[in-house]
Scaffold this motif. Structure first.
Motif, PDB file in Angstrom:
ATOM      1  N   TYR A 145       0.853  -1.181   0.000  1.00 50.70           N
ATOM      2  CA  TYR A 145       0.000   0.000   0.000  1.00 50.70           C
ATOM      3  C   TYR A 145       0.887   1.228   0.000  1.00 50.70           C
ATOM      4  N   ALA A 146       0.319   2.423  -0.080  1.00 52.13           N
ATOM      5  CA  ALA A 146       1.100   3.656  -0.199  1.00 52.13           C
ATOM      6  C   ALA A 146       0.515   4.775   0.679  1.00 52.13           C
ATOM      7  N   ARG A 147       0.079   4.476   1.943  1.00 57.96           N
ATOM      8  CA  ARG A 147      -0.475   5.496   2.847  1.00 57.96           C
ATOM      9  C   ARG A 147       0.507   5.738   4.000  1.00 57.96           C
ATOM     10  N   TYR A 148       0.801   7.001   4.227  1.00 54.23           N
ATOM     11  CA  TYR A 148       1.783   7.363   5.245  1.00 54.23           C
ATOM     12  C   TYR A 148       1.308   8.597   6.027  1.00 54.23           C
ATOM     13  N   LEU A 149       1.834   8.812   7.259  1.00 51.63           N
ATOM     14  CA  LEU A 149       1.531   9.969   8.121  1.00 51.63           C
ATOM     15  C   LEU A 149       2.816  10.780   8.285  1.00 51.63           C
ATOM     16  N   VAL A 150       2.708  12.105   8.020  1.00 50.84           N
ATOM     17  CA  VAL A 150       3.855  12.998   8.155  1.00 50.84           C
ATOM     18  C   VAL A 150       3.758  13.709   9.518  1.00 50.84           C
ATOM     19  N   CYS A 151       4.803  13.603  10.351  1.00 43.96           N
ATOM     20  CA  CYS A 151       4.841  14.207  11.696  1.00 43.96           C
ATOM     21  C   CYS A 151       6.017  15.191  11.780  1.00 43.96           C
ATOM     22  N   TRP A 152       5.760  16.291  12.493  1.00 41.85           N
ATOM     23  CA  TRP A 152       6.730  17.415  12.493  1.00 41.85           C
ATOM     24  C   TRP A 152       7.242  17.650  13.901  1.00 41.85           C
ATOM     25  N   ALA A 153       8.489  18.161  13.916  1.00 38.86           N
ATOM     26  CA  ALA A 153       9.067  18.595  15.201  1.00 38.86           C
ATOM     27  C   ALA A 153      10.140  19.628  14.915  1.00 38.86           C
ATOM     28  N   ASN A 154      10.396  20.453  15.899  1.00 37.97           N
ATOM     29  CA  ASN A 154      11.439  21.465  15.741  1.00 37.97           C
ATOM     30  C   ASN A 154      12.674  21.011  16.500  1.00 37.97           C
ATOM     31  N   ALA A 155      13.729  20.993  15.796  1.00 47.39           N
ATOM     32  CA  ALA A 155      15.030  20.715  16.392  1.00 47.39           C
ATOM     33  C   ALA A 155      15.060  19.385  17.129  1.00 47.39           C
ATOM     34  N   ALA A 156      14.308  18.407  16.611  1.00 49.50           N
ATOM     35  CA  ALA A 156      14.373  17.074  17.221  1.00 49.50           C
ATOM     36  C   ALA A 156      15.722  16.465  16.895  1.00 49.50           C
ATOM     37  N   PRO A 157      16.486  16.046  17.847  1.00 43.89           N
ATOM     38  CA  PRO A 157      17.858  15.623  17.578  1.00 43.89           C
ATOM     39  C   PRO A 157      17.995  14.189  17.089  1.00 43.89           C
ATOM     40  N   SER A 158      16.982  13.396  17.185  1.00 45.27           N
ATOM     41  CA  SER A 158      17.139  11.989  16.838  1.00 45.27           C
ATOM     42  C   SER A 158      15.921  11.499  16.071  1.00 45.27           C
ATOM     43  N   TYR A 159      15.973  10.201  15.802  1.00 41.87           N
ATOM     44  CA  TYR A 159      14.889   9.589  15.041  1.00 41.87           C
ATOM     45  C   TYR A 159      13.764   9.102  15.936  1.00 41.87           C
ATOM     46  N   ASP A 160      13.818   9.409  17.141  1.00 36.88           N
ATOM     47  CA  ASP A 160      12.807   8.926  18.089  1.00 36.88           C
ATOM     48  C   ASP A 160      11.468   9.536  17.735  1.00 36.88           C
ATOM     49  N   THR A 161      10.525   8.721  17.345  1.00 39.82           N
ATOM     50  CA  THR A 161       9.229   9.228  16.889  1.00 39.82           C
ATOM     51  C   THR A 161       8.429   9.889  17.990  1.00 39.82           C
ATOM     52  N   SER A 162       8.749   9.611  19.222  1.00 43.44           N
ATOM     53  CA  SER A 162       7.995  10.238  20.320  1.00 43.44           C
ATOM     54  C   SER A 162       8.237  11.737  20.392  1.00 43.44           C
ATOM     55  N   LEU A 163       9.287  12.230  19.743  1.00 37.47           N
ATOM     56  CA  LEU A 163       9.591  13.658  19.742  1.00 37.47           C
ATOM     57  C   LEU A 163       8.863  14.389  18.625  1.00 37.47           C
ATOM     58  N   TYR A 164       8.341  13.596  17.662  1.00 34.76           N
ATOM     59  CA  TYR A 164       7.631  14.197  16.520  1.00 34.76           C
ATOM     60  C   TYR A 164       6.137  14.067  16.788  1.00 34.76           C
ATOM     61  N   VAL A 211       3.665  16.547  16.163  1.00 36.54           N
ATOM     62  CA  VAL A 211       2.725  17.386  15.405  1.00 36.54           C
ATOM     63  C   VAL A 211       2.372  16.682  14.087  1.00 36.54           C
ATOM     64  N   PRO A 212       1.116  16.222  13.934  1.00 37.89           N
ATOM     65  CA  PRO A 212       0.713  15.610  12.662  1.00 37.89           C
ATOM     66  C   PRO A 212       0.511  16.678  11.583  1.00 37.89           C
ATOM     67  N   VAL A 213       1.252  16.554  10.491  1.00 33.38           N
ATOM     68  CA  VAL A 213       1.138  17.521   9.387  1.00 33.38           C
ATOM     69  C   VAL A 213       0.036  17.098   8.412  1.00 33.38           C
ATOM     70  N   GLY A 214      -0.017  15.800   8.107  1.00 34.36           N
ATOM     71  CA  GLY A 214      -1.034  15.332   7.179  1.00 34.36           C
ATOM     72  C   GLY A 214      -0.682  13.962   6.594  1.00 34.36           C
ATOM     73  N   LYS A 215      -1.483  13.544   5.638  1.00 40.25           N
ATOM     74  CA  LYS A 215      -1.287  12.252   4.982  1.00 40.25           C
ATOM     75  C   LYS A 215      -0.398  12.429   3.736  1.00 40.25           C
ATOM     76  N   LEU A 216       0.502  11.456   3.476  1.00 42.36           N
ATOM     77  CA  LEU A 216       1.376  11.454   2.300  1.00 42.36           C
ATOM     78  C   LEU A 216       1.009  10.252   1.426  1.00 42.36           C
ATOM     79  N   THR A 217       0.788  10.540   0.178  1.00 46.57           N
ATOM     80  CA  THR A 217       0.527   9.466  -0.798  1.00 46.57           C
ATOM     81  C   THR A 217       1.673   9.415  -1.798  1.00 46.57           C
ATOM     82  N   ILE A 218       2.255   8.249  -1.978  1.00 48.76           N
ATOM     83  CA  ILE A 218       3.301   8.055  -2.993  1.00 48.76           C
ATOM     84  C   ILE A 218       2.663   7.393  -4.206  1.00 48.76           C
TER      85      ILE A 218
END
Length: 746
Positions: free
Chosen positions: A72-91, A93-100
């Motif tokens: 499938y090709a459904r994804y969620l884009v999450c935002w953060a400011n100055a997040a230093p790592s890949y830890d998703t708990s720091l991101y 803010v949901p920006v929206g849905k991404l379709t590839i």
């Protein structure tokens, strides 16, 4: 207040996640920024905002498809400011849905000789989409090596799309640049440049192309020894396993068409080749032609059985839909499950048929029967075939079939070896284009057109002990003619007349020679000094004699024989060779080959020859004042015979002879009677002449000339002997036989 320190991550949305800190991180190829986790392993993570205002652009790279192992090709884009790592708990803010947008990955398969249709499912598929097939060892988007297929377009623009599914009708592949199998990849592009293979960045999946392996590369090239298959005329022929045969397993639907080679290869306009098949073979007994196309038989090492291909008989049946085959190279076109000739679009190699070309041959009686068969007799060290030193040729009646048992072991011509011995050293041409066979020399039995040549690659050697051996000679090469004169002829000439013989025969030539010999000597062709031939030898006879150079090459001018032996020499049980008579034989030679002594080998006895006329050395005497009458003896005499008397210095047969002048004697004078001599048992006859009663004339000796049925003085060519004109005397007058035997005249 966006800033360069802003980051986003893309989360897997398989569960319709709406909260950023819950979903797992999506993993892509060529998408995102690679970071290291706590264990130091690379992992796709956050995307960095652009470094210039307004800091709203995130460069994701070039996605090559849906996430690994996803459909499938459904994804969620999450935002953060100055997040230093890949830890998703720091991101958070949901920006929206991404379709590839693009196709889902899948494995694909096509079959040679059948339409190749690639169907892809995906998101927002468009009419600008294209696919490219590349080697499996290459990577999409990295300028892979270009490959092309016969009958299949590559790259190819989509033929139809619904947005979620698209169809690429690639064409009907007739070749594989690499071997058949999972040796290809399919790359996709949304709107790629078809001339730039690097623009096809999206990997769709493995493409497996099923079908036949090729014998040689290129399959439409020339014959490659050790790789391409071959058949020998008259021998079992089947194509099977690699490397020299076809495939490692044939489906029941698979077929191969054997066609004439053309520049277009198997692409269209195929002309199938036709060969006769001969038994015994694995094919049905009632099958007359080699199967073409030939079907595969699963489970066999050599699944494509052609039977025993042979030359078609009679020859010359080429039509618009087939070609009568001869030895040579032919194209092999394969199809998976054909329903029409156009389905055989896959070239797999060259099939070479070996053996003699259709042709005719001839020999001549009395000379070595030797001829050369042209053909294709290839031998290569990389193949398992032996040479053709064991091959032989059989001559048999054209009314029979070459593969049948023989009717008789009796030789067709006395003295000739049949079947031929195997080729002698040097009998096979260095370029394998011809083989010479020798049959020895035939000297007896009639010449004929009604024979044929039957060839075999490796029949039993030696003189056949059984007529069943003849069935080994299965290949009908063509007609055979034995040239020469007919035998059993009976020809006769007349003394004093032109001896013109016309003989019957086949294939007579202007080199032919004729010899007359006595039957009381050796037979025709004997040059044994202890038993020589006795050649006829009479004045005026040309012996031997070459044939007259005319269109028929069948006439012989033996000259004009003016004298044929005396009565005493010829009226015996064994007449001499200088006598008239029927004790002669006619011997014939082709006039090309000679013996070691330079003589023509007059080996062919064509029949009996007789020379008719009067015996010579015969004296006649007439007396002045008395009736001049006498009888002459000879063979085949008649009342058409005539005589004249000429001066002793004259020559019988002159156009204006010096005629003797006797008042009262009539000349020329016709015979008054012709009868068989009562005491002769050999056909001797007597003719009686009454010249009249002489009243004057010069006494002395003259010549008596004879003609069988003369019309002019030139026809009185036979000199009988002396004619004596005497005056009457008191002592006994005689008519003289051979100047020795005296006979009282009443």
């Amino acid at each position: 207040s966006l800033a360069a320190s802003n980051r986003v991550v893309i989360l897997d949305d398989s569960e319709d996640v709406t909260q950023c800190f819950i979903g797992p991180l999506a993993e892509f190829n060529n998408l995102g920024t690679t970071l290291l986790d706590g264990d130091g392993n690379p992992r796709y993570a956050a995307l960095q905002a652009s470094s210039t205002s307004p800091y709203d652009t995130y460069t994701m790279g070039t996605p090559d498809g849906v996430p690994l192992n996803k459909d499938y090709a459904r994804y969620l884009v999450c935002w953060a400011n100055a997040a230093p790592s890949y830890d998703t708990s720091l991101y958070t803010v949901p920006v929206g849905k991404l379709t590839i947008v693009g196709p889902a990955k899948k494995s694909l398969e096509c079959i040679l000789s059948t339409p190749c249709i690639i169907t892809l499912s995906g998101v927002q598929l468009a009419s600008s989409n294209r696919v490219l097939v590349i080697p499996a060892f290459s990577e999409c988007g990295q300028s892979p090596p270009s490959i092309s297929f016969v009958g299949m377009e590559n790259p190819h623009l989509v033929d139809s799309t619904s947005g979620s599914e698209e169809v690429f009708q690639m064409g009907t592949p007739g070749s594989t640049p690499l071997d058949p199998g999972p040796n290809y990849k399919v790359c996709w592009g949304h709107d790629p440049d078809p001339a730039n293979q690097a623009s096809f960045r999206v990997y769709v999946g493995v493409l497996t192309i099923s079908g036949s392996f090729t014998f040689s590369d290129p399959p439409c090239g020339g014959y490659v020894p050790g790789e391409d298959p071959y058949c020998i005329m008259g021998e079992p022929c089947a194509m099977g396993t690699r490397p020299q045969q076809l495939t490692e397993g044939a489906a029941a639907t698979n077929e191969i068409l054997i066609a004439v080679k053309t520049p277009s290869c198997c692409s269209g306009g195929l002309l199938p080749v036709r060969f006769q098949t001969v038994q015994p073979s694995l094919l049905p007994p009632d099958m007359k032609d080699m199967p073409n196309p030939v079907s595969g038989e699963p489970g066999k090492d050599k699944p494509f059985d052609l039977g025993r291909p042979s030359l078609e008989r009679p020859f010359g049946k080429t039509t618009s839909s087939s070609f009568v085959g001869v030895p040579g190279d032919y194209l092999l076109c394969w199809a998976h499950d054909p329903s029409a000739p156009s389905d055989f679009n896959t070239a797999v190699g060259t099939l070479q048929f070996r053996g003699p070309f259709p042709q005719s041959a001839e020999c001549t009686l009395g000379e070595l029967c030797r001829f050369t068969l042209r053909g294709l007799f290839n031998v290569f060290a990389v193949e398992d075939i032996l040479d053709y030193a064991s091959s032989r040729v059989l001559i048999r009646s054209a009314s029979e079939n070459c593969s049948d048992n023989g009717m008789s072991l009796d030789p067709l011509w006395e003295g000739m070896t049949n079947p031929s011995p195997r080729p002698q050293a040097g009998g096979i041409a260095a370029d394998f284009s011809a083989i010479t066979y020798e049959f020895a020399t035939g000297i007896k039995n009639q010449p004929s057109y009604s024979y044929q040549l039957c060839w075999a690659y490796n029949p039993p050697n030696g003189v056949p002990a059984s007529t069943a051996i003849y069935a080994e000679y299965r290949v009908s090469v063509g007609s055979f003619t034995m040239n020469g004169p007919m035998q059993g002829q009976q020809l006769t000439c007349q003394l004093g007349a032109g001896c013109q013989l016309q003989i019957a025969g086949i294939g007579l030539r202007t080199t032919n020679q004729l010899l007359v010999l006595s039957k009381y000597g050796a037979s025709c062709g004997s040059y044994d000094p202890n038993d020589p031939m006795l050649l006829a030898s009479m004045p005026g006879l040309i012996n031997p004699r070459q044939v007259t150079n005319d269109a028929g090459a069948d006439k012989y001018d033996l000259g004009i024989i003016s004298r044929g032996g005396s009565y005493s020499e010829c009226r015996v049980s064994r007449p001499r060779e200088s006598c008239i008579g029927f004790h002669y034989r006619l011997c014939w030679a082709n006039g090309v080959e000679r013996t070691a002594d330079g003589e023509f080998p007059f080996l062919v006895d064509i029949g009996a020859f007789g020379l008719a006329g009067v015996y010579g050395s015969y004296s006649v005497e007439c007396i002045l004042g008395e009736m001049c009458a006498f009888s002459l003896s000879g063979l085949e005499l008649s009342i058409t015979n005539q005589v004249i008397v000429i001066e002793e210095y004259g020559t019988c047969g002159d156009a204006q002879p010096a005629l003797a002048k006797f008042d009262g004697l009539q000349m020329p004078r016709r015979a008054t009677s012709a009868d068989t001599a009562l005491t002769a048992g050999d056909g001797t006859m007597q003719v009686t002449f009454h010249l009249g009663l002489s009243t004057s004339g010069r006494f002395g000796s003259y010549k008596l000339c004879w003609g069988s049925n003369p019309v002019s003085f030139t026809d009185f060519r036979a000199e009988v002997g002396p004619f004596h004109f005497r005056e009457a005397s008191s002592w006994t007058r005689c008519s003289i036989w051979d100047n020795h035997c005296f006979q009282k005249v009443q």
